[in-house]
Design a protein around this motif. Structure first.
Motif, PDB file in Angstrom:
ATOM      1  N   VAL A   1      -9.280   0.384  -6.080  1.00  0.00           N
ATOM      2  CA  VAL A   1      -8.287  -0.683  -6.414  1.00  0.00           C
ATOM      3  C   VAL A   1      -8.431  -2.006  -5.683  1.00  0.00           C
ATOM      4  O   VAL A   1      -8.319  -2.963  -6.197  1.00  0.00           O
ATOM      5  CB  VAL A   1      -6.887  -0.026  -5.551  1.00  0.00           C
ATOM      6  CG1 VAL A   1      -5.781  -1.045  -5.579  1.00  0.00           C
ATOM      7  CG2 VAL A   1      -6.595   1.268  -6.072  1.00  0.00           C
ATOM      8  N   GLU A   2      -9.263  -1.917  -4.633  1.00  0.00           N
ATOM      9  CA  GLU A   2      -9.475  -3.286  -4.039  1.00  0.00           C
ATOM     10  C   GLU A   2     -10.509  -4.055  -4.816  1.00  0.00           C
ATOM     11  O   GLU A   2     -10.490  -5.345  -5.141  1.00  0.00           O
ATOM     12  CB  GLU A   2     -10.452  -3.042  -2.528  1.00  0.00           C
ATOM     13  CG  GLU A   2     -10.470  -4.394  -1.919  1.00  0.00           C
ATOM     14  CD  GLU A   2     -11.177  -4.098  -0.672  1.00  0.00           C
ATOM     15  OE1 GLU A   2     -11.481  -5.020   0.264  1.00  0.00           O
ATOM     16  OE2 GLU A   2     -11.309  -2.994  -0.195  1.00  0.00           O
TER      17      GLU A   2
ATOM     18  N   PRO B   1      -0.485   8.569  -1.534  1.00  0.00           N
ATOM     19  CA  PRO B   1      -1.941   9.082  -1.001  1.00  0.00           C
ATOM     20  C   PRO B   1      -3.199   8.717  -2.072  1.00  0.00           C
ATOM     21  O   PRO B   1      -3.025   8.935  -3.249  1.00  0.00           O
ATOM     22  CB  PRO B   1      -1.794  10.675  -0.778  1.00  0.00           C
ATOM     23  CG  PRO B   1      -0.440  10.818  -1.068  1.00  0.00           C
ATOM     24  CD  PRO B   1       0.202   9.920  -1.698  1.00  0.00           C
ATOM     25  N   LEU B   2      -4.018   8.146  -1.581  1.00  0.00           N
ATOM     26  CA  LEU B   2      -5.369   7.925  -2.313  1.00  0.00           C
ATOM     27  C   LEU B   2      -6.653   8.219  -1.922  1.00  0.00           C
ATOM     28  O   LEU B   2      -6.690   8.291  -0.696  1.00  0.00           O
ATOM     29  CB  LEU B   2      -5.560   6.292  -2.578  1.00  0.00           C
ATOM     30  CG  LEU B   2      -4.266   5.675  -3.596  1.00  0.00           C
ATOM     31  CD1 LEU B   2      -4.379   4.280  -3.442  1.00  0.00           C
ATOM     32  CD2 LEU B   2      -4.235   6.232  -4.860  1.00  0.00           C
ATOM     33  N   SER B   3      -7.564   8.572  -2.430  1.00  0.00           N
ATOM     34  CA  SER B   3      -8.976   9.034  -1.688  1.00  0.00           C
ATOM     35  C   SER B   3      -9.787   7.783  -1.465  1.00  0.00           C
ATOM     36  O   SER B   3      -8.944   6.624  -2.015  1.00  0.00           O
ATOM     37  CB  SER B   3      -9.740  10.056  -2.765  1.00  0.00           C
ATOM     38  OG  SER B   3     -10.073   8.979  -4.009  1.00  0.00           O
TER      39      SER B   3
ATOM     40  N   ARG C   1       0.831  -1.297  -0.118  1.00  0.00           N
ATOM     41  CA  ARG C   1      -0.053   0.032  -0.108  1.00  0.00           C
ATOM     42  C   ARG C   1       0.881   1.352   0.092  1.00  0.00           C
ATOM     43  O   ARG C   1       0.470   2.232  -0.833  1.00  0.00           O
ATOM     44  CB  ARG C   1      -0.982   0.130   1.148  1.00  0.00           C
ATOM     45  CG  ARG C   1      -1.817   1.198   1.369  1.00  0.00           C
ATOM     46  CD  ARG C   1      -2.639   1.653   0.172  1.00  0.00           C
ATOM     47  NE  ARG C   1      -3.419   2.898   0.309  1.00  0.00           N
ATOM     48  CZ  ARG C   1      -2.768   3.970  -0.076  1.00  0.00           C
ATOM     49  NH1 ARG C   1      -1.424   3.968  -0.546  1.00  0.00           N
ATOM     50  NH2 ARG C   1      -3.519   5.003  -0.101  1.00  0.00           N
ATOM     51  N   ASN C   2       1.806   1.199   0.701  1.00  0.00           N
ATOM     52  CA  ASN C   2       2.525   2.574   0.885  1.00  0.00           C
ATOM     53  C   ASN C   2       3.304   2.775  -0.461  1.00  0.00           C
ATOM     54  O   ASN C   2       3.487   4.288  -0.633  1.00  0.00           O
ATOM     55  CB  ASN C   2       4.025   2.447   1.933  1.00  0.00           C
ATOM     56  CG  ASN C   2       3.196   2.077   3.306  1.00  0.00           C
ATOM     57  OD1 ASN C   2       2.009   2.708   3.550  1.00  0.00           O
ATOM     58  ND2 ASN C   2       4.147   1.694   4.246  1.00  0.00           N
ATOM     59  N   ARG C   3       3.421   2.113  -1.349  1.00  0.00           N
ATOM     60  CA  ARG C   3       4.060   2.396  -2.708  1.00  0.00           C
ATOM     61  C   ARG C   3       3.158   3.142  -3.455  1.00  0.00           C
ATOM     62  O   ARG C   3       3.816   3.725  -4.567  1.00  0.00           O
ATOM     63  CB  ARG C   3       4.639   0.839  -3.354  1.00  0.00           C
ATOM     64  CG  ARG C   3       5.744   0.352  -2.446  1.00  0.00           C
ATOM     65  CD  ARG C   3       6.035  -1.050  -3.120  1.00  0.00           C
ATOM     66  NE  ARG C   3       6.577  -0.874  -4.471  1.00  0.00           N
ATOM     67  CZ  ARG C   3       7.117  -1.970  -5.176  1.00  0.00           C
ATOM     68  NH1 ARG C   3       6.970  -3.054  -4.561  1.00  0.00           N
ATOM     69  NH2 ARG C   3       7.898  -1.470  -6.371  1.00  0.00           N
TER      70      ARG C   3
END
Length: 280
Positions: free
Chosen positions: A234-235, A225-227, A220-222
């Motif tokens: 994405v999921e 930032p995502l809304s 996830r960190n790669r």
């Protein structure tokens, strides 16, 4: 079971032919009159066979029951069971013409219904048909009545001959019924096997989705930032991909299970579990 029974009754003739003497009276009455609604039946005798025959006729729609017996009490008791009328035995000849269907079931050693009685009954009926069924042994109905126009007479020999023929017909229909049952049993067994493997397949798919979520969390960190909407998108993409990739596998496992190839299913599940715990 109820659905298969309905299929057998509607798709075969297994219940189409009477195989009991008491029910044959209904079949014979229908052959003479067609619909039995509004027809009147007179029973001579008050034994068990007479009672059973009347039950079948009442179920078939006859509108009125009359009973005559040497023992008046027995006649009244049987008539009361069907809201019918007890007729004095001495008046049998005078009342015979009131009936469309006559069932004779007594233990007399002589003819209880004679040709002369039948002639008078037909005169009273203005030659309208009358059906007389003699289920007594020995015969209680004079066979000569059959010579009269519009008099239809059947005795125990006639009934047994028809019943034997009906039994043979039912045996042929029973073979068709067995084929229906065998087919339904196979489908039922497949359904049961499908139920058995259903939770296992659901567990495999869930584990695959969990692995995808774990990988998502690990990477996830790669993504930066995502809304919330982007996170959800994405999921959903990830899970949709997993489902599409796993679908052919799920179908193959289900088919293998339904065809009884349990060893194949077990081997694959063992391999999946081992791969899940093995380090990369």
């Amino acid at each position: 079971a109820f659905r298969v029974a309905k299929r057998v009754r509607t798709e075969t003739g297994i219940a189409a032919n009477a195989v009991s003497i008491s029910y044959m009276a209904v079949e014979l009455g229908r052959k003479v009159f067609g619909n039995l609604a509004q027809r009147k039946v007179l029973v001579v005798g008050a034994g068990e066979m007479a009672e059973l025959t009347v039950k079948h006729l009442v179920s078939a729609g006859v509108s009125r029951v009359m009973v005559s017996n040497r023992t008046a009490v027995a006649a009244r008791d049987l008539a009361a069971m069907f809201d019918g009328e007890a007729i004095e035995y001495e008046n049998l000849g005078r009342r015979l013409g009131d009936a469309d269907i006559v069932i004779c079931s007594t233990g007399a050693e002589h003819f209880v219904i004679t040709r002369e009685m039948a002639q008078e009954a037909l005169r009273q009926r203005r030659q309208k048909p009358i059906c007389i069924v003699d289920i007594s042994v020995p015969r209680n109905v004079d066979p000569a009545i059959a010579e009269l126009a519009n008099a239809f007479v059947f005795d125990i020999d006639d009934l047994e001959s028809v019943i034997a023929s009906n039994i043979r017909e039912r045996e042929r229909e029973a073979h068709l019924a067995e084929l229906i049952i065998e087919s339904e049993v196979m489908q039922f067994q497949q359904a049961l096997r499908s139920l058995d493997i259903g939770p296992a397949l659901g567990g495999v798919r869930k584990r695959m989705q969990d692995i995808a979520r774990e990988e998502m969390a690990r990477q996830r960190n790669r993504l930066g930032p995502l809304s919330p909407e982007q996170e959800l998108a994405v999921e959903q993409i990830l899970l949709s991909t997993v489902n599409k990739i796993s679908h052919p596998l799920m179908q193959s496992l289900r088919t293998a299970h339904e065809t009884g190839d349990v060893a194949d299913v077990a081997a694959w599940c063992e391999q999946f579990n081992r791969a899940e715990t093995d380090p990369e």
